[in-house]
Enzyme design. Structure first.
Site, PDB file in Angstrom:
ATOM      1  N   GLU A  48     -23.542 -40.137 -31.218  1.00 50.07           N
ATOM      2  CA  GLU A  48     -24.823 -39.919 -30.559  1.00 50.07           C
ATOM      3  C   GLU A  48     -24.546 -39.910 -29.057  1.00 50.07           C
ATOM      4  OE1 GLU A  48     -27.672 -43.098 -30.625  1.00 50.07           O
ATOM      5  OE2 GLU A  48     -29.328 -41.777 -30.058  1.00 50.07           O
ATOM      6  N   ARG A 273     -15.701 -51.319 -39.152  1.00 51.92           N
ATOM      7  CA  ARG A 273     -15.636 -50.953 -37.751  1.00 51.92           C
ATOM      8  C   ARG A 273     -14.634 -51.857 -37.056  1.00 51.92           C
ATOM      9  NH1 ARG A 273     -21.276 -51.278 -35.542  1.00 51.92           N
ATOM     10  NH2 ARG A 273     -20.206 -50.582 -33.665  1.00 51.92           N
ATOM     11  N   LYS A 283     -22.380 -49.953 -28.040  1.00 53.60           N
ATOM     12  CA  LYS A 283     -22.820 -49.150 -26.897  1.00 53.60           C
ATOM     13  C   LYS A 283     -23.973 -49.837 -26.167  1.00 53.60           C
ATOM     14  CE  LYS A 283     -22.785 -44.968 -28.959  1.00 53.60           C
ATOM     15  NZ  LYS A 283     -23.000 -43.518 -29.075  1.00 53.60           N
TER      16      LYS A 283
END
Length: 573
Positions: A48, A273, A283
């Site tokens: 994104e 992750r 983020k």
RNA sequence: UGGCCCUUCGUCCAACGGCAGGACAGCGGACUUUGGAUCCGUCAAUGGUGGUUCGAAUCCACCAGGGCCAACCA
């Protein structure tokens, strides 16, 4: 066993690579062998564009692009840009640059925002088939009616609208007749489903916002679940790889691609992750560090962003090697910083030239060396065990700078460096013996005096005598002033979120994550270093001249990673 | 009080019913004009209980611990 794996051109295929790799590659191998998808392997990296990529993304990039490469397939770069409030073209550009810099080339560049029309058509089709409905309830009521993890949800009062009603409302939503939040489109699945994602998930919401690519053209925007799986399906993706927290979304992913009628839809597979000690990789948190000024920007060399690592001097090869060693699995993993640092040193060791730079200078006077004399010594750029050649001239004179830490008045056991009466080697120079010190009024040592042995030019003693220590130095008269930025871990805690009640990760920041050494002294050979030049400063660490701040008349070097320091470990005992 | 996932050396990853192995870190040594690099050696693990089996890290059950899910974020 069949071998679907294609070696990169010119490289031999490592034996049993398909058999020994991670569980995802095993799955891909099996799918290729069975012909399950009836098309070549096709992956995608779907960021994104609402922030910079970090090393966690690098893991995903290496996985997705790596698999495409190994299986002779394709990998798309797709921007998952469905939220106009947070996304920006600036991030699109940064992401492109970072992926390329890491060494990967995408086959197709796509944007979820290019699919708004197709998604809207699927929405209408779902409405006509009774698979979706327009809910006009308020946001809070929709949330409350969803139930909890232990209680089923309750149907919305708007759940039973007729297809005709729903279609009309949806078209008017699309036409911009309603304000934000007035209606949403929801899938009609099961309000009592044990998986909360399946309790009539929202598909489209109204946002009268300027989209960075579509402008004001659209006012209904798809949510992640609606856009993501279908985008994969549109692109013919076979293996849709994502992180573990999307596991629950897979039910919905499968439901949507099935309802949309895709015959051999992509399959989502989740992996753990990356988590790194002394670092945050979210983020949201990284954005806070930038916005609140805890760091100098997304590319601050202390940031775990690709841009930060790049500016620090880390190479793409090192990041790829790191991704390789940490592997891919399904268990939550927190990697020690040492693993990353090893990958960085391992790569830099074999490729960067060595030079001498003194970080905290202390004057060394060779009292028996003629005042005006200057010798030019030829010093190799690489050590004996690195298969690169070259040398540079290094001037030697009566007054030198040495490292403050390399002289001790009261040397502890096992200290091999300079102290009263002790002989050490000046790297590629002479053997010198300390004869005394000069102190200022405050008792601080301001000068160290020594005598040199003229027979030891280059550092070898003709009589074969050994010295324990070798230290680096710079001729004072020829030294270049420079600035060293000594970076350390950004956080003081291995898990920055592990802070006392009422505090957050910002409280765990390491106040010494950047120590600036101004007035460092570099040997003249680095004068010509263009920005972005990498070196090993002997005995100290790997450095890169800052690509932005370093100028020929004001050199600035970022410490990429320190050398392993076994003396530091010894000393601490 | 739900659903799903995870649990192997300090850390990460392997072993896919048949001798628990590799990497990083640590420790010891060799070598060394970087206390670097390299080489050699070494330490070190199957969360617990029960079951299935000739044989279990692996299959089953239960327990414990950890993670994810109740944004009109992704």
């Amino acid at each position: 066993m069949t071998h679907p794996v294609q070696p990169p051109p010119g490289e031999a295929l490592p034996r049993d690579i398909a058999a020994r790799k991670d569980f995802i590659r095993e799955k891909v191998s099996a799918d290729v062998a069975s012909g399950r998808f009836g098309r070549p392997v096709h992956t995608r990296f779907p960021p994104e564009p609402n922030g910079f990529l970090h090393i966690g993304h690098a893991k995903s990039i290496c996985l997705n692009f790596g698999i495409a490469r190994e299986f002779a397939g394709r990998c798309n770069l797709r921007f998952d840009d469905t939220n106009p409030a947070t996304e920006d073209l600036r991030y699109v550009d940064a992401i492109r640059e970072d992926v390329r810099w890491l060494g990967f080339a995408w086959d197709e560049e796509r944007f979820a925002s290019d699919y708004f029309e197709r998604l809207y058509e699927i929405a209408e089709a779902m409405v006509r088939e009774g698979k979706a409905y327009v809910d006009s309830d308020r946001e809070e009521r929709i949330r409350a009616a969803r139930g909890t993890v232990i209680e089923p949800g309750t149907p919305s009062p708007f759940r039973d609208r007729t297809a005709g009603e729903n279609l009309e409302l949806l078209r008017r939503m699309r036409a911009g007749e309603f304000p934000d939040g007035a209606h949403v489109l929801r899938a009609r699945i099961d309000m009592a489903h044990p998986n909360m994602l399946m309790r009539d998930p929202l598909l489209l919401r109204i946002r009268h916002a300027e989209h960075y690519r579509r402008g004001a053209e659209w006012c209904v925007y798809p949510l992640y679940d609606f856009a993501h799986g279908l985008s994969d399906a549109f692109e013919g993706i076979t293996h849709s790889l994502c992180t573990l927290e999307f596991k629950d979304n897979r039910d919905l992913y499968d439901w949507l691609v099935h309802e949309a009628g895709f015959a051999r839809p992509p399959e989502q597979t989740e992996f753990a992750r990356l988590e790194l000690d002394y670092t945050v990789l979210s983020k949201r948190k990284l954005l806070r560090l930038v916005n609140e000024g805890h760091v100098a920007g997304w590319d601050d060399p202390r940031m775990p962003t690709i841009a930060g690592l790049r500016r620090r001097g880390v190479t793409p090869e090192a990041i790829r090697a790191f991704a390789d060693t940490i592997g891919v699995a399904r268990s939550d993993a927190r990697i020690e910083l040492a693993t990353l640092e090893h990958a960085v040193r391992d790569d830099l060791n074999m490729r960067v030239p060595r030079v001498m730079v003194v970080a905290r200078p202390l004057k060394l006077v060779i009292t028996n060396y003629p005042e005006e004399r200057v010798e030019t010594l030829d010093a190799p750029l690489y050590p004996h065990d690195v298969p690169l050649t070259g040398s540079r001239p290094v001037p030697f004179s009566r007054e030198l700078w040495i490292e403050r830490d390399d002289f001790l008045e009261q040397p502890p056991k096992k200290f091999f460096r300079l102290s009263q009466g002790r002989e050490v080697r000046l790297r590629y120079g002479y053997l010198v013996t300390c004869t005394g010190v000069v102190k200022d009024a405050a008792g601080e040592i301001v000068e160290v005096h020594a005598t040199y042995d003229p027979a030891t030019r280059g550092g070898d003693a003709p009589d074969g005598r050994r010295v324990q220590g070798t230290i680096h130095w710079v001729s004072a008269r020829h030294a270049l002033d420079c600035e060293l930025r000594l970076y350390d871990r950004l956080f003081a805690r291995a898990d920055p979120d592990d802070v006392p009640e009422g505090q957050d990760f910002v409280a765990a920041l390491n106040p010494n994550s950047l120590v600036t050494a101004r007035g460092a002294k570099a040997e003249p050979s680095v004068a010509a270093a263009p920005p972005g030049s990498r070196y090993q400063f002997e005995r100290t660490g790997y450095f890169m001249s800052d690509p932005i701040d370093s100028r020929p008349d004001a050199l600035v070097f970022n410490r990429t990673v320190a050398l392993r320091d076994s003396w530091a470990r010894l000393k601490d005992r």
